[in-house]
Enzyme design. Structure first.
Site, PDB file in Angstrom:
ATOM      1  CB  SER A 196      16.679 -25.049  92.393  1.00 42.58           C
ATOM      2  OG  SER A 196      15.337 -25.486  92.454  1.00 42.58           O
ATOM      3  CE  LYS A 210      15.104 -29.444  91.561  1.00 40.59           C
ATOM      4  NZ  LYS A 210      15.877 -28.295  91.975  1.00 40.59           N
TER       5      LYS A 210
END
Length: 169
Positions: A36, A76
């Site tokens: 990701s 993230k």
């Protein structure tokens, strides 16, 4: 001889206490799971993150953060700060109505960012996204907005594999 053993023993105990303190309150490591954050971070890389930084400052837009959820930790990028209005239209990210240049993304990642309606980030929360926008579970699709106390540190450097050793900022 006994004095020498005692001195070595003290040194070892102090080193263990110091290592525990540093690991618990200042720096720790995390393993990147999944793709990701590709191309910035790759699956299996080990990063060192700074646990103390957010005691003295707030997360900033662009920081790569470690998020602690009950079932696992996530890595993230902070996109939206409290009270920001986040929107993607025509594959472009807008923050508070201003189009953003995301130099950390390649053109494929930008084009794979799906459009979404404006979202206002509440006080005490953050909007995060992975750099690999087409597959990232983030604030858009399942992870939700991130509470300030869920952010446990800022990624500082990649330490493994050794040939990838570099800063993440």
């Amino acid at each position: 001889m006994a004095k020498e053993i005692w001195e070595w023993g003290k040194a070892i105990i102090i080193a263990i206490i110091l290592a525990f303190f540093i690991r618990s309150f200042i720096f720790a490591t995390s393993i990147v799971e999944g793709a990701s954050m590709y191309p910035t971070l790759e699956n299996g890389e080990r990063v060192v993150f700074n646990k103390a930084i957010y005691f003295v400052s707030e997360p900033d837009r662009g920081d790569i953060v470690i998020i602690q959820k009950p079932t696992k930790n996530y890595v993230k990028r902070v996109i939206g700060l409290p009270n920001d209005v986040i929107e993607v239209k025509n594959h472009s990210l807008y923050i508070n109505g201003e189009k953003q240049t995301q130099t950390y993304l390649d053109e494929d990642a930008i084009q794979s960012t799906s459009d979404f309606e404006p979202i206002t980030v509440p006080e005490g929360q953050y909007f995060v996204m992975g750099d690999n926008r087409s597959i990232s579970k983030d604030s858009r699709n399942g992870l939700g907005l991130i509470k300030e106390n869920e952010i446990i540190g800022r990624s500082e450097l990649i330490i493994y594999p050794f040939n990838e050793f570099s800063l993440t900022r």
